[in-house]
Scaffold this motif. Structure first.
Motif, PDB file in Angstrom:
ATOM      1  N   VAL A   1      -6.916   1.877 -15.834  1.00 38.77           N
ATOM      2  CA  VAL A   1      -6.128   3.103 -15.800  1.00 38.77           C
ATOM      3  C   VAL A   1      -5.024   2.902 -14.769  1.00 38.77           C
ATOM      4  O   VAL A   1      -5.306   2.667 -13.588  1.00 38.77           O
ATOM      5  N   VAL A   2      -3.792   2.950 -15.242  1.00 41.79           N
ATOM      6  CA  VAL A   2      -2.632   2.777 -14.363  1.00 41.79           C
ATOM      7  C   VAL A   2      -2.106   4.162 -13.996  1.00 41.79           C
ATOM      8  O   VAL A   2      -1.800   4.970 -14.876  1.00 41.79           O
ATOM      9  N   PHE A   3      -1.998   4.429 -12.719  1.00 40.25           N
ATOM     10  CA  PHE A   3      -1.500   5.711 -12.229  1.00 40.25           C
ATOM     11  C   PHE A   3      -0.051   5.525 -11.778  1.00 40.25           C
ATOM     12  O   PHE A   3       0.216   4.802 -10.824  1.00 40.25           O
ATOM     13  N   TYR A   4       0.866   6.147 -12.517  1.00 35.51           N
ATOM     14  CA  TYR A   4       2.290   6.113 -12.193  1.00 35.51           C
ATOM     15  C   TYR A   4       2.674   7.437 -11.552  1.00 35.51           C
ATOM     16  O   TYR A   4       2.304   8.498 -12.063  1.00 35.51           O
ATOM     17  N   ALA A   5       3.447   7.386 -10.480  1.00 34.99           N
ATOM     18  CA  ALA A   5       3.847   8.632  -9.826  1.00 34.99           C
ATOM     19  C   ALA A   5       5.318   8.627  -9.468  1.00 34.99           C
ATOM     20  O   ALA A   5       5.914   7.573  -9.196  1.00 34.99           O
ATOM     21  N   GLN A   6       5.896   9.825  -9.488  1.00 35.96           N
ATOM     22  CA  GLN A   6       7.252  10.043  -8.999  1.00 35.96           C
ATOM     23  C   GLN A   6       7.247  11.310  -8.159  1.00 35.96           C
ATOM     24  O   GLN A   6       6.777  12.355  -8.607  1.00 35.96           O
ATOM     25  N   PHE A   7       7.769  11.191  -6.951  1.00 37.03           N
ATOM     26  CA  PHE A   7       7.778  12.314  -6.014  1.00 37.03           C
ATOM     27  C   PHE A   7       9.194  12.568  -5.534  1.00 37.03           C
ATOM     28  O   PHE A   7       9.904  11.639  -5.135  1.00 37.03           O
ATOM     29  N   LEU A   8       9.608  13.827  -5.590  1.00 42.19           N
ATOM     30  CA  LEU A   8      10.955  14.193  -5.137  1.00 42.19           C
ATOM     31  C   LEU A   8      10.939  14.370  -3.622  1.00 42.19           C
ATOM     32  O   LEU A   8      10.972  15.478  -3.091  1.00 42.19           O
ATOM     33  N   GLY A   9      10.892  13.262  -2.911  1.00 41.87           N
ATOM     34  CA  GLY A   9      10.839  13.299  -1.458  1.00 41.87           C
ATOM     35  C   GLY A   9      10.433  11.950  -0.896  1.00 41.87           C
ATOM     36  O   GLY A   9      10.192  10.986  -1.639  1.00 41.87           O
ATOM     37  N   PRO A  10      10.310  11.840   0.436  1.00 41.63           N
ATOM     38  CA  PRO A  10      10.008  10.568   1.092  1.00 41.63           C
ATOM     39  C   PRO A  10       8.529  10.189   0.998  1.00 41.63           C
ATOM     40  O   PRO A  10       7.659  11.025   0.718  1.00 41.63           O
ATOM     41  N   ALA A  11       8.244   8.939   1.278  1.00 45.52           N
ATOM     42  CA  ALA A  11       6.891   8.403   1.158  1.00 45.52           C
ATOM     43  C   ALA A  11       5.913   9.059   2.119  1.00 45.52           C
ATOM     44  O   ALA A  11       4.742   9.256   1.783  1.00 45.52           O
ATOM     45  N   ARG A  12       6.349   9.386   3.318  1.00 47.32           N
ATOM     46  CA  ARG A  12       5.421   9.970   4.295  1.00 47.32           C
ATOM     47  C   ARG A  12       4.856  11.296   3.800  1.00 47.32           C
ATOM     48  O   ARG A  12       3.672  11.594   3.986  1.00 47.32           O
ATOM     49  N   ARG A  13       5.688  12.115   3.163  1.00 49.05           N
ATOM     50  CA  ARG A  13       5.202  13.380   2.608  1.00 49.05           C
ATOM     51  C   ARG A  13       4.276  13.147   1.429  1.00 49.05           C
ATOM     52  O   ARG A  13       3.274  13.837   1.246  1.00 49.05           O
ATOM     53  N   LEU A  14       4.618  12.176   0.601  1.00 53.86           N
ATOM     54  CA  LEU A  14       3.769  11.859  -0.546  1.00 53.86           C
ATOM     55  C   LEU A  14       2.401  11.367  -0.077  1.00 53.86           C
ATOM     56  O   LEU A  14       1.362  11.786  -0.616  1.00 53.86           O
ATOM     57  N   MET A  15       2.367  10.509   0.921  1.00 58.12           N
ATOM     58  CA  MET A  15       1.095   9.993   1.433  1.00 58.12           C
ATOM     59  C   MET A  15       0.233  11.132   1.971  1.00 58.12           C
ATOM     60  O   MET A  15      -0.996  11.152   1.755  1.00 58.12           O
ATOM     61  N   ALA A  16       0.858  12.080   2.650  1.00 51.46           N
ATOM     62  CA  ALA A  16       0.089  13.213   3.197  1.00 51.46           C
ATOM     63  C   ALA A  16      -0.543  14.029   2.072  1.00 51.46           C
ATOM     64  O   ALA A  16      -1.705  14.458   2.160  1.00 51.46           O
ATOM     65  N   ILE A  17       0.219  14.246   0.982  1.00 51.08           N
ATOM     66  CA  ILE A  17      -0.300  15.001  -0.164  1.00 51.08           C
ATOM     67  C   ILE A  17      -1.458  14.259  -0.824  1.00 51.08           C
ATOM     68  O   ILE A  17      -2.508  14.833  -1.111  1.00 51.08           O
ATOM     69  N   MET A  18      -1.269  12.969  -1.055  1.00 53.37           N
ATOM     70  CA  MET A  18      -2.291  12.187  -1.750  1.00 53.37           C
ATOM     71  C   MET A  18      -3.558  12.038  -0.920  1.00 53.37           C
ATOM     72  O   MET A  18      -4.673  12.109  -1.452  1.00 53.37           O
ATOM     73  N   ASN A  19      -3.420  11.833   0.371  1.00 52.56           N
ATOM     74  CA  ASN A  19      -4.603  11.692   1.233  1.00 52.56           C
ATOM     75  C   ASN A  19      -5.428  12.968   1.265  1.00 52.56           C
ATOM     76  O   ASN A  19      -6.661  12.927   1.365  1.00 52.56           O
ATOM     77  N   LYS A  20      -4.746  14.103   1.146  1.00 57.87           N
ATOM     78  CA  LYS A  20      -5.444  15.384   1.192  1.00 57.87           C
ATOM     79  C   LYS A  20      -5.991  15.798  -0.165  1.00 57.87           C
ATOM     80  O   LYS A  20      -7.128  16.280  -0.270  1.00 57.87           O
ATOM     81  N   ARG A  21      -5.209  15.606  -1.224  1.00 57.65           N
ATOM     82  CA  ARG A  21      -5.560  16.156  -2.532  1.00 57.65           C
ATOM     83  C   ARG A  21      -6.226  15.152  -3.470  1.00 57.65           C
ATOM     84  O   ARG A  21      -6.969  15.554  -4.380  1.00 57.65           O
ATOM     85  N   PHE A  22      -5.960  13.861  -3.269  1.00 53.32           N
ATOM     86  CA  PHE A  22      -6.475  12.871  -4.214  1.00 53.32           C
ATOM     87  C   PHE A  22      -6.810  11.559  -3.483  1.00 53.32           C
ATOM     88  O   PHE A  22      -6.332  10.488  -3.852  1.00 53.32           O
ATOM     89  N   PRO A  23      -7.666  11.619  -2.470  1.00 53.33           N
ATOM     90  CA  PRO A  23      -7.985  10.402  -1.708  1.00 53.33           C
ATOM     91  C   PRO A  23      -8.724   9.363  -2.544  1.00 53.33           C
ATOM     92  O   PRO A  23      -8.720   8.169  -2.214  1.00 53.33           O
ATOM     93  N   GLU A  24      -9.368   9.795  -3.641  1.00 52.25           N
ATOM     94  CA  GLU A  24     -10.122   8.868  -4.493  1.00 52.25           C
ATOM     95  C   GLU A  24      -9.253   7.747  -5.068  1.00 52.25           C
ATOM     96  O   GLU A  24      -9.755   6.675  -5.412  1.00 52.25           O
ATOM     97  N   LEU A  25      -7.952   7.986  -5.164  1.00 51.37           N
ATOM     98  CA  LEU A  25      -7.063   6.953  -5.703  1.00 51.37           C
ATOM     99  C   LEU A  25      -6.903   5.795  -4.731  1.00 51.37           C
ATOM    100  O   LEU A  25      -6.632   4.665  -5.134  1.00 51.37           O
ATOM    101  N   GLY A  26      -7.071   6.060  -3.429  1.00 60.16           N
ATOM    102  CA  GLY A  26      -6.944   5.000  -2.438  1.00 60.16           C
ATOM    103  C   GLY A  26      -5.520   4.514  -2.261  1.00 60.16           C
ATOM    104  O   GLY A  26      -5.283   3.321  -2.024  1.00 60.16           O
ATOM    105  N   LEU A  27      -4.554   5.415  -2.354  1.00 62.31           N
ATOM    106  CA  LEU A  27      -3.147   5.034  -2.220  1.00 62.31           C
ATOM    107  C   LEU A  27      -2.852   4.522  -0.821  1.00 62.31           C
ATOM    108  O   LEU A  27      -3.279   5.119   0.173  1.00 62.31           O
TER     109      LEU A  27
END
Length: 529
Positions: A303-329
């Protein structure tokens, strides 16, 4: 005197053509009519291809993506009109109507079932790929784009004019604007800005009489209908006037793979719970696909997870760590770039690929045979359901699925705002896609597609089982080329348009009461027989 003779000849042609419409198609009159209907300043000769032309086959196959339906030797195909001027479109419509010849309209050729270039009755292909003008108005955040322009050409023009404007549309750069937008226009800005049709403010359309309708003459009802109802049921789309959307200078993308052995099923189950509830600026696609196909003993699903975020990486990492840590981004998985460069990312081009590749157009015949289907999911698919799907996927040689998240503004737009009804209540949309190289593998692959579709039935929308018009699928219902049965049209129409079908049929009856613009899955007028 010469003009008078031409006029008399034209009248004779149209009278005889009218008689032919009642009896049988008149191909010779059609071709003569084309030449007399066009202005000498814009002759149609250079745009007209018949079987006698040495370049006929190349013209046909260049924009015929699915090899399953590619048949340049089809004796039912009278001609290809690769329109170079609006008058060529008008002449084709008028002459085809008077001579009992059907039209198939093709802009980019991304037609999963080949309906824009096949028919079982005499027909002409009206190819729009040479009508590709684009004009950008940065101050008004608007643009006009011709039907034959590709998304890659549109995106490039926008980026040349502004670094902070974009258009909400698909990720494939060779999609033609005419068909893509008229079917809905789904892309990775959907959660923030909705569909392409949500940003169409005007159009230029050739109607059944050969007249160009635009602005106040177009009519609000017709403009509503072609924004998601499929333009080919109502006329020929010449161009769209669209609203551009704001994007930041810096976007972030990533791609992360999880195989079944790495717990992909568990991660994908969690994706179902969160992907439609993430911030609107984040689009996170899940794409189950076959992996290690060359090593049969190690063949698996990734399963390939493709993402696009309208903003910088630091904000995206904060969102993913909080909402979807299972992905291990990880931070090193993320790439910051401009919007135009994200269009290359979605095509899997290496970082640093020049933007000019977005302008590439097809130059070779269709090389693959394929089949696609679609579904809408309103509640999470249980893990045991996914495991059933994996077992069938492993029987394919080349197959993938796209699970495209919903939520965001799609939950706020009414179902009847446009003909595209699949708005509120969806977690995600699925596209199934299988490819193969040889015709003798067709039956097996179609059988597997039906098998996987049947297995998914308990987990997707029902009554009706919804489908996406741009992922054209003849299995959901179809009519023969030479007639339109309303009962059958209601079967496929209800799946594509839900409660909007009745209004679409009313608009059709108003603008094309004799049902000239028809094909196997067209919208019939209210009283069509």
């Amino acid at each position: 005197m010469r003009e008078m003779v031409s006029l008399i000849l034209l009248l004779v042609l149209l009278v005889s053509a009218s008689d032919a419409h009642v009896t049988k198609p008149n191909e010779e009159n059609f071709l003569r009519c084309l030449r007399y209907r066009t202005n000498p300043e814009n002759p149609i000769t250079a745009a007209l291809y018949t079987h006698d032309n040495s370049t006929f086959v190349s013209s046909y196959v260049s924009y015929a993506k699915n090899k399953r339906y590619s048949n340049p030797n089809d004796t039912k195909l009278v001609a290809i009109v690769a329109a170079k001027h609006e008058s060529h479109v008008q002449a084709t419509v008028v002459c085809a109507k008077f001579n009992g010849i059907q039209i198939r309209i093709r802009s980019g050729g991304h037609d999963y079932e080949g309906l824009s270039y096949i028919s079982s009755v005499p027909f002409v292909i009206l190819d729009m790929h040479d009508l590709r003008s684009i004009s950008i108005d940065v101050s008004r955040k608007q643009a006009w784009v011709d039907a034959g322009a590709t998304l890659g050409e549109l995106y490039t023009k926008i980026a040349e004019a502004s670094k902070t404007l974009a258009f909400a549309a698909g990720v494939c750069p060779t999609l033609g604007a005419g068909g893509h937008i008229s079917g809905g226009g789904y892309g990775n800005l959907i959660r923030k800005y909705g569909l392409s049709v949500d940003h169409v403010v005007d159009a230029r359309v050739v109607d059944v009489n050969g007249s160009i309708l635009t602005g106040a003459n177009l009519g609000k009802d017709l403009l509503w209908a072609i924004r998601g109802g499929g333009g080919a049921s109502f006329g020929v789309i010449l161009s769209w006037k669209i609203k551009l959307v704001d994007v930041p200078k810096t976007l972030t993308v990533f791609k992360v793979n999880k195989t079944l052995e790495q717990g992909a099923t568990d991660v994908l189950y969690k994706w179902q719970l969160v992907s439609s509830k993430l911030p609107h600026e984040l689009f996170l696609r899940a794409m189950p696909e076959l992996a290690n196909v060359a090593i049969p003993s190690k063949k698996t699903i990734a399963v390939v997870f493709y993402a696009q975020f309208l903003g910088p990486a630091r904000r995206l990492m904060a969102i993913m760590n909080k909402r979807f840590p299972e992905l291990g981004l990880k931070r090193e998985d993320c790439y910051e770039m401009s919007w135009i460069n994200t269009t290359l990312f979605w095509q899997n081009y290496p970082v640093g690929t020049p933007i000019s590749v977005l302008l590439d157009r097809p130059s070779n015949p269709a090389g693959a045979l394929f089949k696609s289907k679609s579904d809408y999911v309103k509640k999470p698919i249980p893990k045991e359901g996914m495991e059933k799907v994996w077992k069938i996927m492993l029987k394919f040689n080349n197959m993938f699925m796209q699970w495209n998240p919903y939520g965001g503004v799609m939950d706020k737009i009414p179902e009847n705002a446009t003909p595209f009804p699949h708005r509120k209540g969806n977690l995600f949309k699925i596209q199934y896609f299988a490819l193969w190289s040889y015709a003798n593998a067709t039956e097996a692959n179609l059988g597997l597609m039906n098998e996987i579709y049947d297995v998914m039935e308990p987990y997707v929308s029902s009554n009706p089982r919804e489908a996406f018009l741009n992922y054209r699928d003849m299995d959901v219902g179809n009519n023969p080329s030479d007639k339109t049965d309303v009962g059958e049209a209601k079967i496929y129409g209800s799946k594509y348009f839900l409660g909007n079908l009745k209004r679409l049929m009313e608009v059709k009856a108003k603008y094309d009461p004799e049902n000239f613009f028809r094909y196997e899955q067209s919208i019939p007028p209210v009283r069509a027989m």
